[in-house]
Design a protein around this motif. Structure first.
Motif, PDB file in Angstrom:
ATOM      1  N   LEU A 102       6.145   7.252  -3.760  1.00  0.00           N
ATOM      2  CA  LEU A 102       4.875   7.800  -4.256  1.00  0.00           C
ATOM      3  C   LEU A 102       4.368   8.913  -3.343  1.00  0.00           C
ATOM      4  CD1 LEU A 102       2.985   4.528  -5.285  1.00  0.00           C
ATOM      5  CD2 LEU A 102       4.253   6.094  -6.751  1.00  0.00           C
ATOM      6  N   THR A 103       4.525   8.734  -2.030  1.00  0.00           N
ATOM      7  CA  THR A 103       4.070   9.752  -1.086  1.00  0.00           C
ATOM      8  C   THR A 103       4.840  11.054  -1.264  1.00  0.00           C
ATOM      9  OG1 THR A 103       3.503   8.028   0.510  1.00  0.00           O
ATOM     10  CG2 THR A 103       3.708  10.269   1.354  1.00  0.00           C
ATOM     11  N   ALA A 104       6.166  10.956  -1.417  1.00  0.00           N
ATOM     12  CA  ALA A 104       6.977  12.157  -1.627  1.00  0.00           C
ATOM     13  C   ALA A 104       6.578  12.865  -2.925  1.00  0.00           C
ATOM     14  CB  ALA A 104       8.461  11.792  -1.646  1.00  0.00           C
ATOM     15  N   TRP A 105       6.260  12.090  -3.965  1.00  0.00           N
ATOM     16  CA  TRP A 105       5.833  12.687  -5.229  1.00  0.00           C
ATOM     17  C   TRP A 105       4.505  13.420  -5.059  1.00  0.00           C
ATOM     18  CZ3 TRP A 105       1.636  11.910  -8.526  1.00  0.00           C
ATOM     19  CH2 TRP A 105       1.746  12.466  -9.794  1.00  0.00           C
ATOM     20  N   CYS A 106       3.570  12.816  -4.329  1.00  0.00           N
ATOM     21  CA  CYS A 106       2.273  13.451  -4.108  1.00  0.00           C
ATOM     22  C   CYS A 106       2.395  14.694  -3.236  1.00  0.00           C
ATOM     23  CB  CYS A 106       1.294  12.457  -3.470  1.00  0.00           C
ATOM     24  SG  CYS A 106       0.773  11.126  -4.579  1.00  0.00           S
ATOM     25  N   VAL A 107       3.307  14.669  -2.258  1.00  0.00           N
ATOM     26  CA  VAL A 107       3.542  15.862  -1.446  1.00  0.00           C
ATOM     27  C   VAL A 107       4.049  17.001  -2.315  1.00  0.00           C
ATOM     28  CG1 VAL A 107       5.007  16.840   0.367  1.00  0.00           C
ATOM     29  CG2 VAL A 107       3.899  14.643   0.731  1.00  0.00           C
ATOM     30  N   ARG A 108       4.948  16.688  -3.242  1.00  0.00           N
ATOM     31  CA  ARG A 108       5.487  17.726  -4.125  1.00  0.00           C
ATOM     32  C   ARG A 108       4.419  18.261  -5.075  1.00  0.00           C
ATOM     33  NH1 ARG A 108       8.890  17.620  -9.067  1.00  0.00           N
ATOM     34  NH2 ARG A 108       8.521  15.399  -9.140  1.00  0.00           N
ATOM     35  N   MET A 109       3.494  17.395  -5.509  1.00  0.00           N
ATOM     36  CA  MET A 109       2.476  17.805  -6.465  1.00  0.00           C
ATOM     37  C   MET A 109       1.313  18.536  -5.804  1.00  0.00           C
ATOM     38  SD  MET A 109       3.588  16.960  -9.439  1.00  0.00           S
ATOM     39  CE  MET A 109       2.082  17.178 -10.387  1.00  0.00           C
ATOM     40  N   ARG A 110       0.838  18.046  -4.656  1.00  0.00           N
ATOM     41  CA  ARG A 110      -0.395  18.567  -4.065  1.00  0.00           C
ATOM     42  C   ARG A 110      -0.244  19.080  -2.632  1.00  0.00           C
ATOM     43  NH1 ARG A 110      -5.077  16.980  -6.742  1.00  0.00           N
ATOM     44  NH2 ARG A 110      -4.643  17.007  -8.969  1.00  0.00           N
ATOM     45  N   GLY A 111       0.889  18.860  -2.002  1.00  0.00           N
ATOM     46  CA  GLY A 111       1.067  19.361  -0.647  1.00  0.00           C
ATOM     47  C   GLY A 111       0.838  18.297   0.406  1.00  0.00           C
ATOM     48  N   PRO A 112       1.316  18.547   1.647  1.00  0.00           N
ATOM     49  CA  PRO A 112       1.228  17.535   2.711  1.00  0.00           C
ATOM     50  C   PRO A 112      -0.192  17.246   3.172  1.00  0.00           C
ATOM     51  CG  PRO A 112       2.109  19.614   3.550  1.00  0.00           C
ATOM     52  CD  PRO A 112       2.062  19.740   2.073  1.00  0.00           C
ATOM     53  N   LEU A 113      -1.086  18.255   3.167  1.00  0.00           N
ATOM     54  CA  LEU A 113      -2.452  18.014   3.631  1.00  0.00           C
ATOM     55  C   LEU A 113      -3.195  17.059   2.703  1.00  0.00           C
ATOM     56  CD1 LEU A 113      -4.651  18.637   5.698  1.00  0.00           C
ATOM     57  CD2 LEU A 113      -5.352  20.560   4.264  1.00  0.00           C
ATOM     58  N   PHE A 114      -2.955  17.172   1.402  1.00  0.00           N
ATOM     59  CA  PHE A 114      -3.587  16.277   0.428  1.00  0.00           C
ATOM     60  C   PHE A 114      -3.222  14.825   0.733  1.00  0.00           C
ATOM     61  CE2 PHE A 114      -3.303  13.788  -3.470  1.00  0.00           C
ATOM     62  CZ  PHE A 114      -4.557  13.970  -4.020  1.00  0.00           C
ATOM     63  N   VAL A 115      -1.954  14.591   1.079  1.00  0.00           N
ATOM     64  CA  VAL A 115      -1.509  13.229   1.395  1.00  0.00           C
ATOM     65  C   VAL A 115      -2.108  12.759   2.713  1.00  0.00           C
ATOM     66  CG1 VAL A 115       0.515  11.822   1.934  1.00  0.00           C
ATOM     67  CG2 VAL A 115       0.606  13.479   0.065  1.00  0.00           C
ATOM     68  N   ALA A 116      -2.105  13.643   3.706  1.00  0.00           N
ATOM     69  CA  ALA A 116      -2.565  13.245   5.041  1.00  0.00           C
ATOM     70  C   ALA A 116      -4.048  12.910   5.069  1.00  0.00           C
ATOM     71  CB  ALA A 116      -2.263  14.363   6.041  1.00  0.00           C
ATOM     72  N   ILE A 117      -4.841  13.546   4.227  1.00  0.00           N
ATOM     73  CA  ILE A 117      -6.288  13.360   4.295  1.00  0.00           C
ATOM     74  C   ILE A 117      -6.696  11.975   3.817  1.00  0.00           C
ATOM     75  CG2 ILE A 117      -6.902  14.159   1.977  1.00  0.00           C
ATOM     76  CD1 ILE A 117      -8.690  14.954   5.309  1.00  0.00           C
ATOM     77  N   PHE A 118      -5.788  11.239   3.151  1.00  0.00           N
ATOM     78  CA  PHE A 118      -6.116   9.879   2.721  1.00  0.00           C
ATOM     79  C   PHE A 118      -5.962   8.857   3.841  1.00  0.00           C
ATOM     80  CE2 PHE A 118      -5.890  11.653  -1.477  1.00  0.00           C
ATOM     81  CZ  PHE A 118      -6.706  10.842  -2.242  1.00  0.00           C
ATOM     82  N   ASN A 119      -5.371   9.248   4.977  1.00  0.00           N
ATOM     83  CA  ASN A 119      -5.187   8.297   6.063  1.00  0.00           C
ATOM     84  C   ASN A 119      -6.487   7.717   6.607  1.00  0.00           C
ATOM     85  OD1 ASN A 119      -2.435   9.758   6.070  1.00  0.00           O
ATOM     86  ND2 ASN A 119      -2.154   8.066   7.495  1.00  0.00           N
ATOM     87  N   PRO A 120      -7.566   8.511   6.756  1.00  0.00           N
ATOM     88  CA  PRO A 120      -8.816   7.893   7.202  1.00  0.00           C
ATOM     89  C   PRO A 120      -9.318   6.783   6.300  1.00  0.00           C
ATOM     90  CG  PRO A 120      -8.937  10.270   7.432  1.00  0.00           C
ATOM     91  CD  PRO A 120      -7.678   9.975   6.680  1.00  0.00           C
ATOM     92  N   LEU A 121      -9.003   6.861   5.005  1.00  0.00           N
ATOM     93  CA  LEU A 121      -9.413   5.801   4.094  1.00  0.00           C
ATOM     94  C   LEU A 121      -8.725   4.484   4.449  1.00  0.00           C
ATOM     95  CD1 LEU A 121     -11.084   5.142   1.568  1.00  0.00           C
ATOM     96  CD2 LEU A 121      -9.095   5.759   0.181  1.00  0.00           C
ATOM     97  N   GLY A 122      -7.510   4.578   5.014  1.00  0.00           N
ATOM     98  CA  GLY A 122      -6.799   3.375   5.412  1.00  0.00           C
ATOM     99  C   GLY A 122      -7.527   2.602   6.492  1.00  0.00           C
ATOM    100  N   LEU A 123      -8.165   3.319   7.423  1.00  0.00           N
ATOM    101  CA  LEU A 123      -8.937   2.640   8.474  1.00  0.00           C
ATOM    102  C   LEU A 123     -10.091   1.856   7.873  1.00  0.00           C
ATOM    103  CD1 LEU A 123      -9.577   2.122  11.446  1.00  0.00           C
ATOM    104  CD2 LEU A 123     -10.851   4.261  11.470  1.00  0.00           C
TER     105      LEU A 123
END
Length: 364
Positions: free
Chosen positions: A278-299
């Motif tokens: 799923l992460t690889a698919w989201c990177v292809r669709m929206r780029g790496p920054l879009f995926v990375a910005i969800f990490n704070p939500l994990g905390l």
């Protein structure tokens, strides 16, 4: 009119897909962190756990790739090398650094360091011209402010406690049966806090580099199942070799019907298999920054889960930090939506020109 409304609703659903996928990803990581905490209390060797995690991931993803992607492009030495680098950055290094830092510090502390990934990813993407700062535009300023707000919320969440707040009360404490083993862990945390911080930072840098690298790999080999399977196979070989060098006691490699087996299967099948797809698919669709910005939500999700399942206390700093994390996340998501809208409104000639320029920059 009805057809226009239908097209509009379809586009909204398509636009929400990456967001929903990333919410599933972060929810899956919550389960991994809780099980990691339990395994740390039991005393399982971390390098062995990472090796088993990648083995289970490869066992799942290889059949899926053979079934659903029969017409995939031919594997070349270049693609295999990319799979080797992807497994090294996104699995072997990132996972070993992360779980070692978790053992030396704590789950919340290690997850908090993961929230540096958006900043690191943004800086690396700027160097490779995959992101534009555009500080003179409204979206550029909002993107920078959103990232800083996320990091600030993370710092408040981690380092500021304040008054204790009781929202709910449960009698569930999964760590209660391992409480007699906590003394040596706390002593080790006190002595090696600095080393744990360095390892957590190395894990964040490694994962950020993997996100950047995924942009190139998904373009050269656009097969999510096959690329994840190749990454898992490479990572299982790498992590097993590393674990054999670190752990020669074969009793540490035995898995029974307990939390060790559950954690190895869960982290391998869910987080290293399906989640990375799923992460690889989201990177292809929206780029790496879009995926990375969800990490704070994990905390935020880990903090909430810890209060429910590990009987940890919720404080004012957790509430304030969580609000800032959500606000920063919303700001960055808004900027990405505006950038996507601007790109779709450009004439085809402009889009082709910008695409060729980005290809030249990536080749360099």
């Amino acid at each position: 009119m009805g057809q226009r409304e239908m097209c509009c609703s379809t586009s909204i659903v398509q636009g929400l897909k990456p967001v929903m996928m990333m919410l599933v990803v972060q929810a899956a990581y919550v389960g991994m962190n809780i099980s990691y905490k339990l395994v740390a209390e039991v005393g399982m060797n971390f390098t062995v756990l990472v090796a088993y995690r990648n083995m289970f991931s490869a066992a799942l993803m290889l059949p899926l790739a053979l079934i659903f992607e029969r017409n995939r492009p031919k594997l070349t030495l270049g693609i295999l090398f990319q799979g080797f680098i992807s497994g090294l950055l996104g699995a072997t290094m990132a996972q070993n650094f992360y779980i070692e830092s978790l053992g030396l510090t704590s789950a919340t502390y290690a997850v908090a360091f993961n929230n540096l990934i958006p900043v690191i990813t943004f800086l690396i993407a700027l160097c490779f011209r995959m992101e534009k700062l555009a500080i003179g535009t409204r979206t550029g300023r909002a993107k920078v402010v959103g990232i800083l707000v996320c990091v600030g919320g993370t710092m408040i969440f981690t380092f500021y406690k304040g008054h204790e707040i009781v929202i709910w009360s449960t009698d569930v404490n999964l760590l209660r049966k391992y409480s007699h083993q906590n003394s040596h862990v706390l002593h080790r945390n006190t002595r090696t806090q600095l080393l744990g911080s360095v390892l957590a930072l190395c894990s964040s840098i490694s994962f950020a580099l993997w996100l950047i690298f995924q942009k190139k790999m998904t373009r050269d080999y656009p097969c999510q199942y096959s690329s994840t399977a190749m990454m898992s196979i490479m990572a299982s070989i790498q992590s097993t070799a590393f674990a054999l060098c670190r752990e020669r006691d074969w009793s540490q490699w035995k898995l029974g019907w307990d939390i060790k087996l559950f954690t190895a299967v869960y982290s391998g099948v869910i987080t290293s298999g399906l989640v990375l797809t799923l992460t690889a698919w989201c990177v292809r669709m929206r780029g790496p920054l879009f995926v990375a910005i969800f990490n704070p939500l994990g905390l935020l999700l880990v903090g909430l889960a810890a209060t429910l399942l590990l009987d940890e206390k919720l404080h004012l700093g957790s509430i304030l930090g969580g609000v800032l994390i959500i606000c920063g996340l919303y700001m960055v998501l808004w900027t990405k939506r505006e950038e996507l809208k601007t790109m779709t409104e450009q004439p085809p000639s402009v889009l082709e020109e910008s695409h060729s320029i980005s290809n030249i920059a990536s080749e360099q």
